[in-house]
Design a protein around this motif. Structure first.
Motif, short mmCIF file in Angstrom:
data_model
loop_
_atom_site.label_atom_id
_atom_site.label_comp_id
_atom_site.label_asym_id
_atom_site.label_seq_id
_atom_site.Cartn_x
_atom_site.Cartn_y
_atom_site.Cartn_z
N ILE A 144 1.11 -1.61 -9.05
CA ILE A 144 0.02 -0.69 -8.71
C ILE A 144 -0.27 0.26 -9.86
CG2 ILE A 144 -0.66 1.17 -7.15
CD1 ILE A 144 -0.77 -1.46 -5.76
N VAL A 145 0.82 0.79 -10.46
CA VAL A 145 0.64 1.72 -11.58
C VAL A 145 0.00 1.00 -12.77
CG1 VAL A 145 1.84 3.22 -13.22
CG2 VAL A 145 2.57 3.15 -10.83
N LEU A 146 0.41 -0.24 -13.03
CA LEU A 146 -0.19 -0.99 -14.14
C LEU A 146 -1.67 -1.23 -13.89
CD1 LEU A 146 0.18 -2.58 -16.77
CD2 LEU A 146 0.68 -4.60 -15.37
N PHE A 147 -2.02 -1.54 -12.66
CA PHE A 147 -3.42 -1.79 -12.33
C PHE A 147 -4.27 -0.53 -12.50
CE2 PHE A 147 -6.83 -1.70 -9.11
CZ PHE A 147 -7.57 -2.80 -9.53
N ILE A 163 5.47 12.94 -5.21
CA ILE A 163 5.31 12.12 -6.40
C ILE A 163 4.09 12.59 -7.20
CG2 ILE A 163 4.93 9.78 -7.27
CD1 ILE A 163 7.66 10.13 -6.12
N TRP A 164 3.03 12.96 -6.51
CA TRP A 164 1.82 13.44 -7.18
C TRP A 164 2.12 14.69 -8.02
CZ3 TRP A 164 -3.47 12.68 -4.47
CH2 TRP A 164 -4.50 12.92 -5.35
N LEU A 165 2.92 15.61 -7.46
CA LEU A 165 3.25 16.84 -8.18
C LEU A 165 4.22 16.59 -9.32
CD1 LEU A 165 3.64 19.33 -5.18
CD2 LEU A 165 1.74 19.19 -6.81
N ARG A 166 5.15 15.65 -9.13
CA ARG A 166 6.18 15.42 -10.13
C ARG A 166 5.70 14.51 -11.26
NH1 ARG A 166 12.49 13.59 -9.13
NH2 ARG A 166 13.08 13.57 -11.33
N PHE A 167 4.86 13.54 -10.93
CA PHE A 167 4.38 12.59 -11.92
C PHE A 167 2.86 12.71 -12.06
CE2 PHE A 167 8.32 10.88 -10.18
CZ PHE A 167 9.04 10.60 -11.32
N GLU A 168 2.18 11.57 -11.96
CA GLU A 168 0.72 11.51 -11.97
C GLU A 168 0.27 10.87 -10.66
OE1 GLU A 168 -1.41 12.53 -14.47
OE2 GLU A 168 0.32 13.45 -15.45
N TRP A 169 -1.02 10.99 -10.36
CA TRP A 169 -1.50 10.46 -9.08
C TRP A 169 -1.34 8.94 -9.02
CZ3 TRP A 169 -5.35 6.85 -8.68
CH2 TRP A 169 -6.19 6.66 -9.80
N GLN A 170 -1.38 8.25 -10.15
CA GLN A 170 -1.19 6.80 -10.14
C GLN A 170 0.21 6.44 -9.64
OE1 GLN A 170 -2.23 8.61 -12.73
NE2 GLN A 170 -3.88 7.61 -13.89
N PHE A 171 1.20 7.23 -10.07
CA PHE A 171 2.56 7.00 -9.61
C PHE A 171 2.68 7.24 -8.11
CE2 PHE A 171 2.99 7.80 -14.09
CZ PHE A 171 4.04 6.99 -14.51
N ALA A 172 1.98 8.26 -7.63
CA ALA A 172 2.03 8.57 -6.20
C ALA A 172 1.46 7.42 -5.38
CB ALA A 172 1.25 9.85 -5.92
N VAL A 173 0.33 6.86 -5.83
CA VAL A 173 -0.27 5.74 -5.11
C VAL A 173 0.67 4.54 -5.12
CG1 VAL A 173 -2.20 4.11 -5.09
CG2 VAL A 173 -2.61 6.52 -5.56
N GLY A 174 1.29 4.26 -6.27
CA GLY A 174 2.23 3.14 -6.36
C GLY A 174 3.43 3.33 -5.44
N ALA A 175 3.99 4.54 -5.40
CA ALA A 175 5.15 4.81 -4.54
C ALA A 175 4.80 4.67 -3.07
CB ALA A 175 5.70 6.21 -4.84
N VAL A 176 3.66 5.22 -2.67
CA VAL A 176 3.26 5.14 -1.27
C VAL A 176 2.95 3.70 -0.87
CG1 VAL A 176 1.45 5.80 0.38
CG2 VAL A 176 2.48 7.53 -1.12
N ALA A 177 2.32 2.95 -1.78
CA ALA A 177 2.07 1.53 -1.50
C ALA A 177 3.38 0.78 -1.27
CB ALA A 177 1.28 0.90 -2.65
#
Length: 322
Positions: free
Chosen positions: A296-299, A162-176
């Motif tokens: 998470i992404v909104l935050f 997710i980090w490579l495909r999107f942004e790190w915020q998206f990666a954190v949201g997906a993993v959460a």
């Protein structure tokens, strides 16, 4: 005429009760962790150790009759499964009987094995016992470590993807969202004391993949809309993205649940734990994709000055109805 589970265009505010939904998720995760450490899991033979007995017979296997024959021996957790193989002849019927270790012993004692063989021979004189294998505590411990490692590696791979495909915020949201799904699944198994074995680990890994699929579809549409509506408030863009993919989400989850519920009711004891985990995972996975990952992404917030236009990758089927 097409079946529509949701209207073609919706404008539901998924952030209206964001504090309630996200707070409930956090509370559920905390409760699941407490249940895991206080109540614990009802580990099956794979993790507790025990003995596997392989049987062969020239007559058809009746698992219910086998189970009834062993019910009076006080063996505790007994799993009986019929083994199917294309190479088996018509007169070769094979089963695997797995018995949990008794009184913290490494394996079932020879006396108990003789009692099992006698009980089964009484109902099927043609039965033979070609192999008896034991799983000791050391192997069981290694299986637990491997199972935990496999789940963590899967979630770690998702983080990188997710980090490579999107942004790190998206990666954190997906993993959460994935951690939320895994924690709640472990928690419900601890609460209901359903047998937890290697099949449930397979279910957890499948849940991770299913939940990720839902999350990526929403994130793809969100990324597309962020480039399309550069001046729209982030919360509104998120709501728009979830509404635009809602039909796809409901259809995918709904059809999956129909199949899983049928298996849960008609599939029998052998796969019931796996199917229950999958059913629960589809429900919480769909919930977390909508109510956890995006919160998470909104935050965290995302940058809004993307100049690259979106090709709509991964969202071309978002609005498909049956």
């Amino acid at each position: 005429m097409r079946l529509k589970l949701v209207p073609s265009e919706t404008s539901w505010d998924f952030f209206r009760h964001a504090r309630l939904t996200f707070g409930a998720s956090v509370a559920a995760v905390i409760l699941s962790v407490v249940l895991f450490f206080v109540v614990g899991l009802n580990f099956g033979i794979d993790f507790r150790g025990g003995t596997t007995i392989r049987t062969e017979s020239s007559t058809a296997v009746d698992v219910g009759t086998y189970r009834q024959a062993l019910s009076g021996l006080g063996l505790g957790d007994v799993s009986i499964t019929e083994v199917f193989d294309p190479t088996f002849g018509a007169d070769r019927h094979v089963t695997q009987i797995r018995i949990q270790a008794q009184d913290e012993q490494e394996a079932v004692t020879p006396e108990i094995i003789r009692q099992i063989e006698a009980a089964l021979t009484a109902i099927d004189p043609a039965i033979t016992f070609p192999s008896v294998e034991s799983v000791g505590p050391k192997i069981s411990g290694e299986l637990i470590q491997t199972a935990v490692l496999s789940v963590l590696l899967a979630i770690g791979a998702v983080l990188v993807y997710i980090w490579l495909r999107f942004e790190w915020q998206f990666a954190v949201g997906a993993v959460a969202a994935l951690l939320h799904d895994v924690a709640l699944t472990v928690g419900i198994f601890s609460l209901l004391q359903i047998k937890f074995d290697l099949a449930i680990i397979a279910a957890l890994l499948t849940i991770v993949g299913y939940s990720l699929n839902d999350t990526v579809v929403i994130f793809d549409r969100l990324r597309e809309n962020l480039r399309k509506y550069k001046k729209m408030d982030l919360r509104e863009v998120m709501n728009l993205s979830v509404n635009e993919t809602l039909s796809r989400t409901v259809m995918t989850s709904g059809t999956t649940l129909i199949a899983l519920i049928a298996l849960l009711v008609l599939g029998g004891d052998v796969i019931r734990g796996f199917v229950f985990a999958m059913t629960w995972g589809v429900i919480v996975g769909t919930y977390s994709s909508v109510f956890v990952a995006k919160n998470i992404v909104l935050f965290l917030g995302v940058k809004r000055d993307w100049s690259k236009t979106s090709d709509g990758g991964g969202t071309q089927f978002a609005n498909i109805d049956a």
